[in-house]
Design an enzyme around this catalytic site. Structure first.
Site, PDB file in Angstrom:
ATOM      1  N   HIS A 112       0.811  -1.222   0.000  1.00 34.68           N
ATOM      2  CA  HIS A 112       0.000   0.000   0.000  1.00 34.68           C
ATOM      3  C   HIS A 112       0.842   1.269   0.000  1.00 34.68           C
ATOM      4  O   HIS A 112       0.304   2.370  -0.183  1.00 34.68           O
ATOM      5  CB  HIS A 112      -1.027  -0.005   1.141  1.00 34.68           C
ATOM      6  CG  HIS A 112      -0.515   0.413   2.473  1.00 34.68           C
ATOM      7  ND1 HIS A 112      -0.171  -0.478   3.464  1.00 34.68           N
ATOM      8  CD2 HIS A 112      -0.287   1.642   2.983  1.00 34.68           C
ATOM      9  CE1 HIS A 112       0.231   0.199   4.524  1.00 34.68           C
ATOM     10  NE2 HIS A 112       0.179   1.483   4.270  1.00 34.68           N
ATOM     11  N   ASP A 164      -0.026  -7.582   2.112  1.00 34.62           N
ATOM     12  CA  ASP A 164       0.388  -6.185   1.909  1.00 34.62           C
ATOM     13  C   ASP A 164       1.923  -6.099   1.793  1.00 34.62           C
ATOM     14  O   ASP A 164       2.586  -5.526   2.640  1.00 34.62           O
ATOM     15  CB  ASP A 164      -0.138  -5.363   3.097  1.00 34.62           C
ATOM     16  CG  ASP A 164       0.011  -3.865   2.903  1.00 34.62           C
ATOM     17  OD1 ASP A 164       0.442  -3.454   1.808  1.00 34.62           O
ATOM     18  OD2 ASP A 164      -0.288  -3.114   3.855  1.00 34.62           O
ATOM     19  N   GLN A 211       1.165   6.052  11.084  1.00 35.23           N
ATOM     20  CA  GLN A 211       1.366   6.434   9.683  1.00 35.23           C
ATOM     21  C   GLN A 211       2.853   6.729   9.460  1.00 35.23           C
ATOM     22  O   GLN A 211       3.483   7.412  10.255  1.00 35.23           O
ATOM     23  CB  GLN A 211       0.550   7.669   9.303  1.00 35.23           C
ATOM     24  CG  GLN A 211      -0.898   7.704   9.743  1.00 35.23           C
ATOM     25  CD  GLN A 211      -1.613   6.387   9.784  1.00 35.23           C
ATOM     26  OE1 GLN A 211      -1.424   5.532   8.921  1.00 35.23           O
ATOM     27  NE2 GLN A 211      -2.426   6.190  10.793  1.00 35.23           N
ATOM     28  N   GLY A 212       3.359   6.213   8.361  1.00 32.01           N
ATOM     29  CA  GLY A 212       4.776   6.399   8.062  1.00 32.01           C
ATOM     30  C   GLY A 212       5.617   5.201   8.483  1.00 32.01           C
ATOM     31  O   GLY A 212       6.741   5.041   8.037  1.00 32.01           O
ATOM     32  N   ASP A 213       5.070   4.375   9.362  1.00 25.64           N
ATOM     33  CA  ASP A 213       5.785   3.165   9.769  1.00 25.64           C
ATOM     34  C   ASP A 213       5.484   2.000   8.835  1.00 25.64           C
ATOM     35  O   ASP A 213       6.185   0.982   8.855  1.00 25.64           O
ATOM     36  CB  ASP A 213       5.396   2.760  11.196  1.00 25.64           C
ATOM     37  CG  ASP A 213       5.916   3.740  12.236  1.00 25.64           C
ATOM     38  OD1 ASP A 213       7.061   4.208  12.070  1.00 25.64           O
ATOM     39  OD2 ASP A 213       5.190   4.034  13.198  1.00 25.64           O
ATOM     40  N   SER A 214       4.445   2.132   8.036  1.00 22.37           N
ATOM     41  CA  SER A 214       4.023   1.040   7.157  1.00 22.37           C
ATOM     42  C   SER A 214       5.169   0.459   6.349  1.00 22.37           C
ATOM     43  O   SER A 214       6.039   1.190   5.878  1.00 22.37           O
ATOM     44  CB  SER A 214       2.957   1.520   6.180  1.00 22.37           C
ATOM     45  OG  SER A 214       1.711   1.441   6.790  1.00 22.37           O
TER      46      SER A 214
HETATM   47  N1  ARG Z   1      -0.990   2.367   7.190  1.00 22.87           N
HETATM   48  C1  ARG Z   1      -0.028   3.081   7.940  1.00 22.87           C
HETATM   49  C2  ARG Z   1       1.127   3.525   7.062  1.00 22.87           C
HETATM   50  O1  ARG Z   1       1.003   3.477   5.877  1.00 22.87           O
HETATM   51  C3  ARG Z   1       0.472   2.360   9.132  1.00 22.87           C
HETATM   52  C4  ARG Z   1      -0.601   1.759   9.904  1.00 22.87           C
HETATM   53  C5  ARG Z   1      -0.174   1.204  11.155  1.00 22.87           C
HETATM   54  N2  ARG Z   1      -1.132   1.652  12.062  1.00 22.87           N
HETATM   55  C6  ARG Z   1      -1.253   1.206  13.293  1.00 22.87           C
HETATM   56  N3  ARG Z   1      -2.137   1.743  14.024  1.00 22.87           N
HETATM   57  N4  ARG Z   1      -0.467   0.246  13.726  1.00 22.87           N
HETATM   58  O2  ARG Z   1       2.127   4.016   7.516  1.00 22.87           O
END
Ligand code: ARG
Length: 270
Positions: free
Chosen positions: A86, A131, A222-225
Site C-alpha cells: 500500500h 500487503d 502512519q509512516g511506519d508502514s
Molecule cells: N498504514 C499506515 C502507514 O502506511 C500504518 C498503519 C499502522 N497503524 C497502526 N495503528 N499500527 O504508515
C-alpha cells in the site's frame, strides 16, 4: 525537517470506516482520555533507536526534492527491500530508500534509488491482505547486515514480543522523522477478529499478525508502514494497518511474512 504530505497520509490511513487521521489525535484527544502526552512512550509511545541496532531497517522516501518520508522497509538482499504494497502509490522512480540515518532531517547513511517494484499478486486494497512489495534498488547497499525472513507460520504465537521499528508518526510522543522502536506483544488473531471493524476490514488469521496494546497508547503509526516487525533476529511481519494509532481496542495489524515467505523468497532471488 521533512513534512509528510497530507495526500500521502490520507492514503495511509486506509479507510476502516470512521478512522481518525493521526493529525486529529493530537493533545486535545489526550486530555479527553485523561492521558498525558508525556506519559506515552513513542513510534507512538516507543523509544529512540540507533540504526546500528537495526541496520537492515530502511526509510522509504520520495526521490524528488524536498523528499518526504512515506514508509519503512527491510533490507533482505543488498539490492532488495521488503515494504508494504500500500506504500506503492507512485511509480518506482518516485522512491528511494535511506539506510543508517537516524534523523532523516540530517545527512548520513546510504541512499539508493528504487528501480523496480513488485507487488504481491494477492494484495488488494479492499481486504489489504498480502500487503507486501519487493523493491529492487538501482545500486546495492553493500556491507550492511541483512535480515532473514521468518518462515515458520507458528512463530507469531500469542505472547511473543517482537519489536517494530520506524520513522513514522509519533503523535508528539517523540521527535518526528527519527528512528524509533517499540516492543509490541503478539495478541493473537482472536484479539483482532473480536473487533468488528477489523474483522470486516479484512483481518485474516492466516496472513496477519495482531500486535500491540489493547489499552492503547503505544503502536506503530502512519509512516511506519512496510517497516519491520522483528523477533529473534528474523523478519516476522511488516507494518500494515490499524484504525488510527494507539487507540484503545485497536491494536496494530501486521502482514505475516511466514505466510508469504515462499513467494517473497522467489521474488527476492530474482
Ligand atoms: N498504514 C499506515 C502507514 O502506511 C500504518 C498503519 C499502522 N497503524 C497502526 N495503528 N499500527 O504508515
Amino acid at each position: 525537517m521533512m513534512k509528510r504530505a497530507a495526500a500521502i497520509a490520507a492514503v495511509l490511513v486506509l479507510g476502516v470506516s470512521g478512522a481518525a487521521t493521526a493529525a486529529t489525535q493530537r493533545p486535545a484527544d489526550d486530555h479527553q482520555s485523561g492521558r498525558q502526552t508525556a506519559d506515552r512512550s513513542l513510534i507512538v509511545g516507543g523509544t529512540l533507536a540507533a540504526t546500528s541496532e537495526a541496520p537492515w531497517a530502511v526509510a522509504l522516501i520520495t526521490s524528488f526534492q524536498p523528499s518526504t518520508q512515506v514508509c519503512g522497509g527491510a533490507l533482505v538482499r543488498p539490492n532488495k527491500v521488503i515494504t508494504a504494497a500500500h506504500c506503492m502509490t507512485e511509480p518506482p522512480s518516485s522512491f528511494a530508500v535511506v539506510q543508517g540515518r537516524s534523523d532523516l532531517a540530517m545527512d548520513g547513511g546510504r541512499v539508493a534509488a528504487v528501480s523496480r517494484v513488485w507487488i504481491h499478486p494477492g494484495y488488494n486494497t479492499q481486504h489489504r491482505r498480502n500487503d507486501f512489495a519487493v523493491l529492487t534498488l538501482a545500486r546495492p547497499i553493500t556491507g550492511v547486515p541483512l535480515i532473514r525472513l521468518e518462515t515458520n507460520p507458528k512463530a507469531d504465537r500469542r505472547g511473543v514480543v517482537p519489536t517494530v521499528y520506524g520513522w513514522g508518526e509519533t503523535q508528539d510522543t517523540g521527535p518526528s522523522d527519527t528512528f524509533h522502536k517499540l516492543r509490541v506483544p503478539v495478541l493473537g488473531d482472536a484479539a483482532c477478529l473480536a473487533n468488528k471493524g477489523y474483522a470486516t476490514g479484512g483481518y485474516a488469521a492466516s496472513t496477519n499478525i495482531c500486535a500491540g496494546y489493547l489499552d492503547g497508547g503505544r503502536d506503530a503509526c502512519q509512516g511506519d508502514s512496510g517497516g519491520p516487525l522483528v523477533l529473534n533476529g528474523r523478519l516476522l511481519g511488516t507494518v500494515s494497518w490499524g484504525r488510527g494509532c494507539a487507540e484503545p481496542g485497536y491494536p496494530g495489524v501486521y502482514a505475516e511474512i511466514a505466510s508469504a515467505a515462499r513467494t517473497l523468497q522467489a521474488e527476492i532471488k530474482r
